[in-house]
Design a protein around this motif. Structure first.
Motif, short mmCIF file in Angstrom:
data_model
loop_
_atom_site.label_atom_id
_atom_site.label_comp_id
_atom_site.label_asym_id
_atom_site.label_seq_id
_atom_site.Cartn_x
_atom_site.Cartn_y
_atom_site.Cartn_z
N PHE A 16 47.29 21.46 56.85
CA PHE A 16 46.73 22.80 57.03
C PHE A 16 47.09 23.67 55.84
O PHE A 16 48.17 23.55 55.27
N SER A 17 46.16 24.55 55.45
CA SER A 17 46.46 25.52 54.40
C SER A 17 47.25 26.67 55.00
O SER A 17 47.33 26.80 56.23
N SER A 18 47.79 27.54 54.14
CA SER A 18 48.54 28.69 54.67
C SER A 18 47.60 29.63 55.41
O SER A 18 47.99 30.27 56.39
N VAL A 19 46.33 29.67 54.98
CA VAL A 19 45.34 30.50 55.69
C VAL A 19 45.11 29.93 57.10
O VAL A 19 45.05 30.67 58.09
N ASP A 20 44.99 28.58 57.19
CA ASP A 20 44.84 27.93 58.51
C ASP A 20 46.01 28.30 59.43
O ASP A 20 45.82 28.73 60.57
N THR A 21 47.23 28.10 58.90
CA THR A 21 48.43 28.30 59.72
C THR A 21 48.52 29.76 60.19
O THR A 21 48.82 30.02 61.36
N ALA A 22 48.21 30.69 59.30
CA ALA A 22 48.26 32.10 59.68
C ALA A 22 47.25 32.40 60.78
O ALA A 22 47.53 33.14 61.72
N ALA A 54 44.14 12.77 59.40
CA ALA A 54 44.04 13.84 60.39
C ALA A 54 45.41 14.48 60.60
O ALA A 54 46.42 13.78 60.64
N ALA A 55 45.43 15.82 60.72
CA ALA A 55 46.65 16.54 61.07
C ALA A 55 46.31 17.52 62.17
O ALA A 55 45.20 18.05 62.22
N GLY A 56 47.25 17.74 63.08
CA GLY A 56 46.99 18.66 64.19
C GLY A 56 48.19 19.56 64.44
O GLY A 56 49.33 19.19 64.18
N ASP A 57 47.91 20.77 64.94
CA ASP A 57 48.92 21.77 65.27
C ASP A 57 48.67 22.17 66.72
O ASP A 57 47.67 22.83 67.01
N LEU A 58 49.55 21.69 67.64
CA LEU A 58 49.30 21.89 69.07
C LEU A 58 50.19 22.99 69.63
O LEU A 58 51.40 23.01 69.38
N TRP A 59 49.59 23.86 70.40
CA TRP A 59 50.30 24.92 71.10
C TRP A 59 50.23 24.57 72.59
O TRP A 59 49.19 24.67 73.21
N LEU A 60 51.39 24.12 73.12
CA LEU A 60 51.39 23.54 74.47
C LEU A 60 51.46 24.61 75.55
O LEU A 60 51.95 25.72 75.32
N ALA A 61 51.00 24.23 76.74
CA ALA A 61 50.95 25.17 77.87
C ALA A 61 52.35 25.71 78.21
O ALA A 61 52.47 26.82 78.71
#
Ligand code: ZN
Ligand code: ZN
Length: 459
Positions: free
Chosen positions: A108-114, A141-148
């Motif tokens: 992810f780019s810094s823009v993606d992460t922000a 593939a890379a993923g950033d998961l925000w869990l319940a």
């Protein structure tokens, strides 16, 4: 094109995408760039929690995917809202997908992460489910998961079960050289290919004439974990077709013989024997944790339950069968063996009329009633080891080449039919019924643990 990296299964969170959804997603993302959302069910896996993609919502460029405030294109708020409402209503994970340039590596780019940090906490509140972002290249593939539960975690791998069993990571895996045992084999499969076999968890359902050969060869190939399912015991008439069986083994459970053979072939193998019918909850639970299933039992119930597991948990399988038609007058019909590749999201065994519902209804009855309904005394079906070997070899070769990414065509998953009497080998593409309640997004496809296969099996 550069050869695609082969990645062994990874520990941690994974996402599985049926190959047809992947094809549609790839066409949308590469090379022009576009946005989309995947909806995914959830299941426990052997190496960590699994997200199971079952539907794709593509964003139309310029209306749904628009220049953002921060110098990037972004999904339009109305598109995000509609997709999030579906995720909430269907208790599904929401994954926003976009592509980056490059091939083997992605982050992810810094823009993606922000943008994740601004948007995902609120989105998670709306859906009450896992939300996150997925960034892709054709080979990574890379993923950033925000869990319940409020935590955040990276995605370890993305799995695409097609003609090849693809595994994408943020960057290519490295492997330690295969030991001397598998040196010759690793010269074809590569060290990463050998490591892949070692980390796979494979089930063999049915340990008779075909299953016995499958177990012997899977263990010798170096598959790390085998789940062995059969409730039957060995009879004298089985001996000519069971690997390494002798007279002393009569009365032994077929799972015990299979475990003994696998252990001898590979002393380091991990074995999970289940001497039950496949529909037993314990056997179904073990099946749902596998990376691959071989279906070598010929009952309608085994076909039904494995078919359901393939579709609901997005696990690829191969069905192996041998048909020897001999009538009461001794007339021999067209002998054939069939090796059918069962892929999640593709025409399933129900769609292809390969499960007999009358037979299935009989199979669901207690054993005494089944025996009374099924067997005509004195007419056992013919069975010959050479035909079993032909079918098993076709299935095993498909498995090895698919697991190590060596098939020429990621999309070829036709069934192979051998007709030894006329020396023919035919390919048959599976058909799909658009309204199937097992293999389509409107059915059980990718729904994982939200409703177990046991509960949903209304026949
Ligand atoms: Zn990006
Ligand atoms: Zn179907």
């Amino acid at each position: 094109m550069a050869r695609r990296p082969v990645n062994p299964p990874a520990e941690g969170w994974s996402l599985t995408i049926p190959h047809r959804l992947w094809t549609e997603l790839s066409a949308h993302l590469f090379p022009s760039g576009g946005g989309a959302v995947l909806l995914a069910g959830h299941a426990e896996g052997a190496r960590g929690p699994r997200l199971l993609a079952y539907d794709l919502i593509t964003a139309t460029n310029d209306t749904d995917y628009i220049p953002g405030e921060y110098g990037h294109r972004a999904l339009a708020p109305s598109f995000v809202r509609d997709a999030a409402v579906r995720a909430r209503d269907e208790s599904a994970a929401y994954l926003a997908v976009h592509a980056h340039g490059g091939l083997d590596r992605v982050r992810f780019s810094s823009v993606d992460t922000a943008s994740h940090e601004r948007g995902y906490p609120a989105l998670r509140q709306i859906t009450g489910q896992t939300v996150g972002g997925l960034v892709l290249t054709p080979h990574a593939a890379a993923g950033d998961l925000w869990l319940a539960d409020g935590s955040r975690t990276p995605l370890a791998e993305t799995v695409i079960p097609g003609g090849n069993l693809l595994r994408l990571r943020p960057c290519p895996a490295t492997a330690t050289p295969a030991g001397p045992d598998h040196d010759r084999q690793a010269r074809l499969l590569g060290d990463v290919g050998q490591e892949t076999l070692n980390r796979l968890r494979v089930a063999v359902v049915g340990l008779g004439g075909v299953g016995s050969i499958l177990v012997e060869e899977l263990a010798r190939l170096g598959v790390g974990t085998l789940v062995l399912i059969d409730d039957d015991t060995i009879e004298a008439t089985n001996l000519p077709r069971l690997v390494a069986a002798g007279k002393d083994d009569i009365g032994l459970l077929k799972t015990d013989l299979a475990a003994r053979n696998a252990q001898r072939a590979n002393p380091r193998i991990r074995l999970i024997p289940k001497a039950t019918r496949v529909e037993h909850p314990e056997a179904l639970k073990e099946l749902a944790l596998c990376d691959w299933i071989f279906l070598a039992a010929d009952s309608a119930s085994a076909r039904h339950w494995v078919n359901a597991t393939v579709q609901q948990f997005l696990i690829p399988a191969v069905q192996v069968g041998v048909k020897i038609p001999v009538d009461s007058a001794g007339y021999v019909g067209q002998i054939h063996t069939a090796t059918r590749i069962m892929l999640p999201g593709d025409g399933c065994l129900w769609c292809n009329r390969l499960i007999d519902s009358t037979q299935l209804a009989i199979d669901m009855h207690p054993k005494a009633e089944r025996d009374a309904a099924r067997y005509v005394p004195g007419v056992p079906a013919p069975s010959v080891i050479t035909l079993n070997t032909l079918a098993a070899a076709e299935a095993l070769n498909h498995f090895v080449l698919a697991a190590t990414g060596l098939h020429d065509d990621d999309h070829d998953h036709a069934a192979v039919i051998h007709r030894p009497r006329t020396r023919q080998r035919d390919l048959q593409d599976p058909r799909q019924d658009a309204n199937c309640r097992w293999c389509t997004p409107a059915g059980r496809l990718g729904r994982g643990d939200s409703g177990s296969v046991v509960q949903t099996a209304t026949l």
